[in-house]
Design an enzyme around this catalytic site. Structure first.
Site, PDB file in Angstrom:
ATOM      1  N   CYS A 197       0.818  -1.406   0.039  1.00  0.00           N
ATOM      2  CA  CYS A 197      -0.039   0.264  -0.087  1.00  0.00           C
ATOM      3  C   CYS A 197       0.965   1.209  -0.073  1.00  0.00           C
ATOM      4  O   CYS A 197       1.947   1.389   0.516  1.00  0.00           O
ATOM      5  CB  CYS A 197      -0.855  -0.053   1.205  1.00  0.00           C
ATOM      6  N   SER A 223      -1.842   0.246  12.725  1.00  0.00           N
ATOM      7  CA  SER A 223      -1.379   0.293  11.258  1.00  0.00           C
ATOM      8  C   SER A 223      -0.517   1.428  10.938  1.00  0.00           C
ATOM      9  O   SER A 223      -0.656   2.527  11.709  1.00  0.00           O
ATOM     10  CB  SER A 223      -2.550   0.540  10.425  1.00  0.00           C
TER      11      SER A 223
END
Length: 552
Positions: A191, A468
């Site tokens: 990502c 995260s």
């Protein structure tokens, strides 16, 4: 060659017959055997294309005189595992990656390895295995995803999680979020922000275990395939030199990695993974070292989620090498460290250039004089807690507010989306640590919901779990000792006032010691959430977050 123990001599005729059953020739079996550990799978966008990387690696190993033997490796996608029981398995999968590679490398008598990770726990798990097995090894990742575009805006996965909160708050329609999800993750790759996967792939370069460009060359660029071919050639060179991971991974290498970590504003998960890798290399890293390095290292980059830039921007600005060049100008790096490229860190830095000052600031003009990660201590976190300081709004660097206490991530997430959290609140999510989770779940869903609802400058979130790399805001994790181990976070009650002072490194609940002591007398550890299978074993063996959540 280590592989001779499997293939040479009269006694190994049965072994050679098995190898020949796979089509290997006598000429091939005379060559060094190079394990090519490919974590390709069809459940992670960062790994869907890794067969292409592996084929490039194997072709160049053959050209350089080796015999590549490809083996598989598991992987968990933190994005698709988020906010359900799958996330309990994410951090524990790191140990399975390391154990699996150790088992395959030793059982198959590899002379050297090329490791092909890309996402979250696979990268540190592979580095742990490299240090443990300690045969010549090169790491080459699959590269970052390109950022998406929609209605003239740049998109990434973090924005999708935040959009959920925006829909719940009435700031976005279902039609809009459905359109966004078609564009946010436009290519294969890890990502596109400075999230955990890209953080660890960048730090792999700094440690010396990956080639320049390992962390930043986009997955879909031809440069990524060329890098993979170069990795296959380089592994034969490090084998010839007998340059092993523990020759590279000394304390100075980890100090370099933590220094660049602070300059880049990497994921807080790096503070879990670097100590775990160091442990396998026989090096000790504690949170005091992290804070010491942060205190002297300027924050030079604001990559998503801390700012508007993405990994492709960092690549075009000169990459990790250019960031190291800025830090070296201040004498902040150990330049004599060897790398698998054949160059020292100093030689790599000498060739680097900063091409875009908007992305990589001059070392004398940083975003802040201190690093992107801060370690906090106090009566709520005696053994430390971690926050991505560079992604915290100025208004929340110092904050006091009433505790809103939740015994799980799911309870907190429902309360946030249900509009039950008020400005000024401090959300406390406990029993989500390494033992309590078990597995120390990431909390991107609640933090993104807070941001999506426009509360990121008003609400803090504390947890003995973790976040995260895509998380932004006053999100403080890794609180140690964790609640399951009887840490003070287990004693907080609804309405207690929590005091956060990130510049001073403090995290406290405003209660007298005798009050906490009395509450502890009445506290009982809850029953484990999961008692059986791998997670049951993991919960019994895992150590605290401040030690890297290693197994003992």
């Amino acid at each position: 060659m280590l592989s001779n123990r499997m293939k040479n001599g009269l006694e190994r005729a049965p072994h050679r017959s098995l190898l020949k059953g796979m089509g290997y020739t006598d000429e091939e079996l005379e060559r060094p055997i190079i394990g090519v550990v490919n974590s390709k799978n069809e459940s992670i966008p960062g790994h869907i294309h890794l067969d292409n990387i592996a084929e490039a690696v194997k072709a160049s190993i053959r050209m350089a005189g080796g015999l590549p033997i490809e083996i598989p490796c598991i992987g968990v996608c933190d994005g698709t595992a988020m906010n359900h029981v799958g996330m309990n398995y994410s951090l524990p999968s790191r140990e399975l990656v390391a154990d699996g590679i150790e088992s395959m490398a030793e059982a198959n008598a590899f002379d050297a390895m090329v490791l092909i990770p890309n996402c979250d726990k696979i990268v540190p798990g592979m580095l742990m295995a490299a240090a443990r097995v300690n045969i010549p090894t090169v790491v080459v990742s699959g590269g970052p995803m390109l950022a998406g575009r929609w209605k003239g805006k740049t998109l990434d996965l973090n924005m999708m999680f935040e959009a959920v909160g925006s829909v719940r708050a009435g700031k976005m329609t279902l039609e809009e979020i459905t359109e966004m999800e078609r564009h946010a993750c436009p290519t294969c790759g890890s990502c596109s922000g400075m999230f955990t996967a890209n953080s660890m792939n960048c730090l792999t370069e700094v440690l010396g275990m990956g080639l320049p460009g390992n962390g930043t060359i986009p997955a879909v660029y031809g440069d990524r395939i060329r890098l993979a071919k170069e990795a296959g050639i380089k592994v034969m060179e490090v084998l010839k030199k007998n340059l092993r991971p523990r020759d590279i991974l000394n304390l100075d290498a980890f100090v370099n990695a933590l220094t660049v970590d602070m300059a880049l504003g990497c994921s807080t998960n790096s503070v879990l993974h670097l100590p775990a890798i160091a442990y396998e290399a026989g090096v000790t890293i504690d949170l005091d070292i992290v804070n010491e390095i942060s205190s002297r290292t300027p924050n030079l980059c604001k990559l998503s989620p801390a700012g508007p830039y993405h990994m492709q921007d960092l690549y075009e600005a000169g990459g990790v090498q250019a960031v190291m060049k800025e830090l070296a100008a201040k004498g902040l790096l150990h330049l004599d460290r060897p790398t698998v490229s054949g160059q020292t860190i100093g030689e790599i830095v000498e060739e680097a250039r900063v091409l875009t000052r908007e992305v990589i600031r001059h070392v004398d003009n940083p975003y802040s004089e201190t690093g992107g990660i801060a370690v906090l201590r106090g009566n709520l976190a005696p053994d430390g807690a971690v926050v991505k300081r560079s992604a915290v709004a100025q208004e929340m660097l110092v904050h006091q507010g009433p505790a809103r206490v939740f015994e799980s991530e799911e309870e907190a997430y429902e309360a946030i989306l249900g509009g039950k959290i008020n400005k000024g609140d401090v959300i406390v999510i406990r029993y989500e640590g390494p033992k309590g989770g078990p597995g120390m779940k990431e909390m991107l869903s609640p933090t993104a919901a807070i941001a999506g609802m426009g509360l990121d400058k008003d609400v803090a979130l504390l947890t003995d779990g973790r976040f995260s790399g895509a998380t932004r805001g006053a999100s403080i994790g890794h609180i140690s000792p964790e609640a399951k181990a009887g840490g003070p976070i287990a004693l907080v009650e609804e309405g207690d006032i929590i005091s956060i002072n990130i510049p001073e490194g403090k995290l406290d609940v405003l209660l007298k010691d005798e009050v906490l002591e009395e509450r502890f007398k009445n506290w009982q550890a809850p029953e484990p959430k999961i008692k059986h299978g791998y997670l049951g074993r993991y919960a019994r063996m895992v150590t605290s977050a401040n030690t890297g959540a290693i197994l003992k």
